[in-house]
Design a protein around this motif. Structure first.
Motif, short mmCIF file in Angstrom:
data_model
loop_
_atom_site.label_atom_id
_atom_site.label_comp_id
_atom_site.label_asym_id
_atom_site.label_seq_id
_atom_site.Cartn_x
_atom_site.Cartn_y
_atom_site.Cartn_z
N ILE A 54 -63.25 104.68 -7.11
CA ILE A 54 -63.44 104.78 -5.66
C ILE A 54 -63.90 106.18 -5.24
CG2 ILE A 54 -61.11 105.46 -4.99
CD1 ILE A 54 -63.14 102.79 -3.19
N ILE A 55 -63.67 107.17 -6.05
CA ILE A 55 -63.99 108.55 -5.68
C ILE A 55 -65.47 108.75 -5.39
CG2 ILE A 55 -63.98 110.94 -6.52
CD1 ILE A 55 -61.20 110.31 -7.70
N PRO A 56 -66.41 108.22 -6.20
CA PRO A 56 -67.83 108.43 -5.86
C PRO A 56 -68.21 107.86 -4.49
CG PRO A 56 -67.63 107.70 -8.12
CD PRO A 56 -66.27 107.58 -7.51
N GLY A 57 -67.64 106.74 -4.13
CA GLY A 57 -67.92 106.17 -2.81
C GLY A 57 -67.41 107.06 -1.69
N CYS A 58 -66.22 107.59 -1.87
CA CYS A 58 -65.67 108.49 -0.86
C CYS A 58 -66.48 109.78 -0.78
CB CYS A 58 -64.21 108.81 -1.18
SG CYS A 58 -63.11 107.40 -0.91
N ARG A 59 -66.90 110.28 -1.91
CA ARG A 59 -67.74 111.49 -1.93
C ARG A 59 -69.06 111.25 -1.20
NH1 ARG A 59 -66.69 116.18 -2.64
NH2 ARG A 59 -68.47 116.64 -3.91
#
Length: 119
Positions: free
Chosen positions: A65-70
Motif C-alpha cells: 500500500i505504501i507506493p499508492g500512498c506515496r
C-alpha cells in the motif's frame, strides 16, 4: 504559540496548506490500514494457518500500500507555495482523500473476505 498551532493544523494566514493536509491524511490512513490488517486480515489468516504465513502476509500487504500512498502525497507535495493554498483545489483534494480513506479501510476488509473464501 500561535505559529505552533498554525503549523500543527496545516492552516496559516493563507488558508489550508494542501501539502501538509495530504501528508497528515496519508500518515493516519497508513496507521488505520495497518491496524485493520493486524486485527482483521491477520486474524483471519491465522485461523487457517499455524505458521508465520499470516505475519509474512501482513508485511507484504502493508508494503504493497505504501507506493499508492506515496503517489497521493507526491501529487500534492509538488505544489508551489501559491497553489498549496489555492481554494480551487478543494474538490480535487476531497476526491483524493476520499479515495485514500476508502482504500485504507476497504482493502483490509475485502482482503479478509477473499482469504476467508479461499481458506
Amino acid at each position: 504559540m500561535n505559529d505552533i498551532s498554525q503549523h500543527e493544523t496545516g492552516v496559516d494566514a493563507h488558508g489550508v496548506d494542501w501539502r501538509k493536509s495530504i501528508s497528515d491524511h496519508v500518515a493516519y490512513a497508513l496507521l488505520v490500514y495497518t491496524a485493520l490488517q493486524i486485527f482483521v486480515t491477520v486474524k483471519a489468516l491465522a485461523e487457517g494457518f499455524s505458521s508465520l504465513l499470516p505475519y509474512l502476509a501482513l508485511v507484504v500487504l502493508v508494503a504493497a500500500i505504501i507506493p499508492g500512498c506515496r503517489w497521493f502525497e507526491k501529487r500534492w507535495k509538488n505544489l508551489s507555495d501559491e497553489d498549496a493554498h489555492d481554494p480551487a483545489l478543494a474538490p480535487a483534494f476531497r476526491r483524493d482523500i476520499s479515495v485514500l480513506w476508502i482504500a485504507a479501510i476497504g482493502l483490509p476488509l475485502i482482503l479478509t473476505g477473499i482469504f476467508k473464501a479461499i481458506f
